[in-house]
Design a protein around this motif. Structure first.
Motif, PDB file in Angstrom:
ATOM      1  N   SER A  24     -44.930 -22.787  21.850  1.00 22.04           N
ATOM      2  CA  SER A  24     -45.948 -23.171  20.872  1.00 22.04           C
ATOM      3  C   SER A  24     -46.317 -24.638  21.018  1.00 22.04           C
ATOM      4  CB  SER A  24     -45.433 -22.929  19.450  1.00 22.04           C
ATOM      5  OG  SER A  24     -46.383 -23.361  18.507  1.00 22.04           O
ATOM      6  N   LEU A  25     -47.599 -24.936  20.800  1.00 25.57           N
ATOM      7  CA  LEU A  25     -48.088 -26.307  20.822  1.00 25.57           C
ATOM      8  C   LEU A  25     -48.288 -26.879  19.416  1.00 25.57           C
ATOM      9  CD1 LEU A  25     -50.726 -25.996  23.684  1.00 25.57           C
ATOM     10  CD2 LEU A  25     -48.444 -26.995  23.807  1.00 25.57           C
ATOM     11  N   ARG A  26     -48.113 -26.058  18.400  1.00 29.01           N
ATOM     12  CA  ARG A  26     -48.327 -26.512  17.017  1.00 29.01           C
ATOM     13  C   ARG A  26     -47.354 -27.633  16.648  1.00 29.01           C
ATOM     14  NH1 ARG A  26     -46.947 -22.650  13.267  1.00 29.01           N
ATOM     15  NH2 ARG A  26     -47.870 -24.004  11.719  1.00 29.01           N
ATOM     16  N   ALA A  27     -47.876 -28.613  15.922  1.00 27.34           N
ATOM     17  CA  ALA A  27     -47.031 -29.734  15.489  1.00 27.34           C
ATOM     18  C   ALA A  27     -45.888 -29.258  14.595  1.00 27.34           C
ATOM     19  CB  ALA A  27     -47.880 -30.769  14.758  1.00 27.34           C
ATOM     20  N   ALA A  28     -46.155 -28.291  13.739  1.00 27.00           N
ATOM     21  CA  ALA A  28     -45.131 -27.773  12.823  1.00 27.00           C
ATOM     22  C   ALA A  28     -44.630 -26.411  13.301  1.00 27.00           C
ATOM     23  CB  ALA A  28     -45.696 -27.667  11.409  1.00 27.00           C
ATOM     24  N   SER A  29     -44.472 -26.269  14.589  1.00 24.14           N
ATOM     25  CA  SER A  29     -44.051 -24.994  15.176  1.00 24.14           C
ATOM     26  C   SER A  29     -42.628 -24.614  14.790  1.00 24.14           C
ATOM     27  CB  SER A  29     -44.142 -25.090  16.701  1.00 24.14           C
ATOM     28  OG  SER A  29     -43.437 -24.041  17.313  1.00 24.14           O
ATOM     29  N   THR A  30     -42.456 -23.388  14.335  1.00 21.68           N
ATOM     30  CA  THR A  30     -41.113 -22.893  14.035  1.00 21.68           C
ATOM     31  C   THR A  30     -40.336 -22.657  15.327  1.00 21.68           C
ATOM     32  OG1 THR A  30     -41.959 -20.628  13.882  1.00 21.68           O
ATOM     33  CG2 THR A  30     -41.778 -21.879  11.827  1.00 21.68           C
ATOM     34  N   ASN A  31     -41.028 -22.292  16.400  1.00 24.24           N
ATOM     35  CA  ASN A  31     -40.346 -22.091  17.682  1.00 24.24           C
ATOM     36  C   ASN A  31     -39.836 -23.415  18.238  1.00 24.24           C
ATOM     37  OD1 ASN A  31     -40.692 -19.121  18.541  1.00 24.24           O
ATOM     38  ND2 ASN A  31     -42.654 -19.703  17.662  1.00 24.24           N
ATOM     39  N   SER A  32     -40.634 -24.469  18.101  1.00 21.85           N
ATOM     40  CA  SER A  32     -40.171 -25.791  18.541  1.00 21.85           C
ATOM     41  C   SER A  32     -39.010 -26.268  17.676  1.00 21.85           C
ATOM     42  CB  SER A  32     -41.323 -26.793  18.492  1.00 21.85           C
ATOM     43  OG  SER A  32     -42.332 -26.410  19.406  1.00 21.85           O
ATOM     44  N   ALA A  33     -39.091 -26.021  16.378  1.00 14.55           N
ATOM     45  CA  ALA A  33     -37.984 -26.386  15.489  1.00 14.55           C
ATOM     46  C   ALA A  33     -36.707 -25.656  15.905  1.00 14.55           C
ATOM     47  CB  ALA A  33     -38.336 -26.070  14.040  1.00 14.55           C
ATOM     48  N   LEU A  34     -36.843 -24.402  16.303  1.00 15.22           N
ATOM     49  CA  LEU A  34     -35.675 -23.636  16.734  1.00 15.22           C
ATOM     50  C   LEU A  34     -35.086 -24.214  18.019  1.00 15.22           C
ATOM     51  CD1 LEU A  34     -33.706 -21.302  16.433  1.00 15.22           C
ATOM     52  CD2 LEU A  34     -35.442 -19.787  17.438  1.00 15.22           C
ATOM     53  N   LYS A 159     -42.827 -20.324   7.164  1.00 11.32           N
ATOM     54  CA  LYS A 159     -42.089 -21.336   6.400  1.00 11.32           C
ATOM     55  C   LYS A 159     -42.650 -22.734   6.692  1.00 11.32           C
ATOM     56  CE  LYS A 159     -39.075 -18.224   5.084  1.00 11.32           C
ATOM     57  NZ  LYS A 159     -39.408 -17.418   3.958  1.00 11.32           N
ATOM     58  N   LYS A 160     -42.662 -23.569   5.685  1.00 14.37           N
ATOM     59  CA  LYS A 160     -43.085 -24.971   5.814  1.00 14.37           C
ATOM     60  C   LYS A 160     -41.932 -25.771   6.428  1.00 14.37           C
ATOM     61  CE  LYS A 160     -46.945 -24.451   3.418  1.00 14.37           C
ATOM     62  NZ  LYS A 160     -48.036 -23.988   4.201  1.00 14.37           N
ATOM     63  N   PRO A 161     -42.234 -26.910   7.079  1.00 16.20           N
ATOM     64  CA  PRO A 161     -41.182 -27.695   7.740  1.00 16.20           C
ATOM     65  C   PRO A 161     -39.936 -27.972   6.896  1.00 16.20           C
ATOM     66  CG  PRO A 161     -43.303 -28.496   8.438  1.00 16.20           C
ATOM     67  CD  PRO A 161     -43.565 -27.462   7.363  1.00 16.20           C
ATOM     68  N   PRO A 162     -40.050 -28.343   5.618  1.00 15.84           N
ATOM     69  CA  PRO A 162     -38.802 -28.559   4.859  1.00 15.84           C
ATOM     70  C   PRO A 162     -37.976 -27.282   4.706  1.00 15.84           C
ATOM     71  CG  PRO A 162     -40.662 -29.599   3.728  1.00 15.84           C
ATOM     72  CD  PRO A 162     -41.233 -28.759   4.834  1.00 15.84           C
ATOM     73  N   GLU A 163     -38.650 -26.134   4.555  1.00 19.30           N
ATOM     74  CA  GLU A 163     -37.934 -24.851   4.460  1.00 19.30           C
ATOM     75  C   GLU A 163     -37.269 -24.513   5.788  1.00 19.30           C
ATOM     76  OE1 GLU A 163     -40.320 -21.786   1.780  1.00 19.30           O
ATOM     77  OE2 GLU A 163     -41.652 -22.861   3.179  1.00 19.30           O
ATOM     78  N   VAL A 164     -38.003 -24.748   6.884  1.00 21.13           N
ATOM     79  CA  VAL A 164     -37.464 -24.478   8.224  1.00 21.13           C
ATOM     80  C   VAL A 164     -36.200 -25.298   8.445  1.00 21.13           C
ATOM     81  CG1 VAL A 164     -37.900 -24.778  10.697  1.00 21.13           C
ATOM     82  CG2 VAL A 164     -39.668 -23.784   9.231  1.00 21.13           C
ATOM     83  N   GLU A 165     -36.277 -26.579   8.119  1.00 23.40           N
ATOM     84  CA  GLU A 165     -35.124 -27.462   8.283  1.00 23.40           C
ATOM     85  C   GLU A 165     -33.921 -26.964   7.478  1.00 23.40           C
ATOM     86  OE1 GLU A 165     -34.330 -32.094   7.336  1.00 23.40           O
ATOM     87  OE2 GLU A 165     -36.267 -31.633   8.272  1.00 23.40           O
ATOM     88  N   LYS A 166     -34.180 -26.548   6.256  1.00 19.94           N
ATOM     89  CA  LYS A 166     -33.103 -26.049   5.383  1.00 19.94           C
ATOM     90  C   LYS A 166     -32.488 -24.764   5.947  1.00 19.94           C
ATOM     91  CE  LYS A 166     -32.166 -24.747   0.612  1.00 19.94           C
ATOM     92  NZ  LYS A 166     -32.711 -24.519  -0.713  1.00 19.94           N
ATOM     93  N   ILE A 167     -33.339 -23.848   6.409  1.00 20.08           N
ATOM     94  CA  ILE A 167     -32.851 -22.578   6.968  1.00 20.08           C
ATOM     95  C   ILE A 167     -32.016 -22.831   8.215  1.00 20.08           C
ATOM     96  CG2 ILE A 167     -33.583 -20.433   8.113  1.00 20.08           C
ATOM     97  CD1 ILE A 167     -36.032 -20.474   6.142  1.00 20.08           C
ATOM     98  N   LEU A 168     -32.512 -23.704   9.100  1.00 21.19           N
ATOM     99  CA  LEU A 168     -31.789 -23.978  10.346  1.00 21.19           C
ATOM    100  C   LEU A 168     -30.480 -24.721  10.108  1.00 21.19           C
ATOM    101  CD1 LEU A 168     -34.785 -24.858  12.672  1.00 21.19           C
ATOM    102  CD2 LEU A 168     -33.358 -22.789  12.747  1.00 21.19           C
ATOM    103  N   ALA A 169     -30.357 -25.399   8.964  1.00 27.19           N
ATOM    104  CA  ALA A 169     -29.125 -26.127   8.637  1.00 27.19           C
ATOM    105  C   ALA A 169     -28.081 -25.256   7.942  1.00 27.19           C
ATOM    106  CB  ALA A 169     -29.452 -27.333   7.762  1.00 27.19           C
TER     107      ALA A 169
END
Length: 191
Positions: A24-34, A159-169
């Motif tokens: 993904s190229l999206r700035a708030a990509s869930t795949n990049s966050a993963l 999920k929004k970035p703060p939710e993504v961060e919380k889930i991944l943590a």
């Protein structure tokens, strides 16, 4: 992208270097966050580096290979070549693999970088079934050694970035990431 070192002086065995690529190229990509979370949760004996050059790759053209290979493509090719394994996290666009990721894979077509290279797919959405199948087929065709014994899926879609961060943590998800990388590392070492 930093280069990989083959040994960690603290370990008796070689450090495994794994390249994580988000499709993904999206700035708030869930795949990049993963992929970033995988790097942060790598178990002992593994180093995971997240590749961030997808958006800088020129469109693949076979006429631009060899001495004419663009520097951005050379960085990707070298990163895949020097990695002990590759992890890909890919969204699904219109029931397919995003063009940017397919373009990156195309830059590896005439190279040896993918041949027998251990690879694992991870998922940030339970709905990306068509892209999963298409990407697995593409990677098998490219001669990647696809690890399919275990799958890592952490539902981050919508999920929004703060939710993504919380889930991944969450401890369970951190353990799942470490376990998936450990299983993939065993697969790499067994080859």
């Amino acid at each position: 992208m930093v280069g990989f070192s083959r040994r960690d002086s603290r370990l008796a065995s070689p450090l495994l270097n794994i390249l994580a690529i988000s499709g993904s190229l999206r700035a708030a990509s869930t795949n990049s966050a993963l992929t970033v979370a995988l790097a942060q949760n790598a178990p002992t004996g593994c180093r995971v580096a997240a590749y961030d050059g997808l958006g800088r790759l020129p469109i693949f053209n076979p006429d631009d290979e060899g001495e004419r290979t663009p520097p951005e493509a050379s960085v990707l090719i070298d990163a895949v070549t020097s990695a002990d394994g590759v992890i890909v996290s890919c969204p699904e666009y219109a029931h397919g693999v995003p063009g940017g990721l397919k373009n990156a894979i195309d830059w590896l077509v005439s190279r040896d970088a993918a041949v027998a290279k251990p690879a694992m797919l991870v998922h940030a959405s339970p709905r990306s079934l068509f892209a999963r199948a298409a990407l697995a087929e593409i990677m098998r065709t490219m001669s990647f050694a696809l690890y399919e014994e275990a799958a890592l899926e952490i539902a981050l879609l919508g999920k929004k970035p703060p939710e993504v961060e919380k889930i991944l943590a969450e401890p369970a998800n951190r353990l799942a990431m470490r376990s998936a990388i450990s299983a993939f590392a065993d697969f790499i070492r067994s080859r």
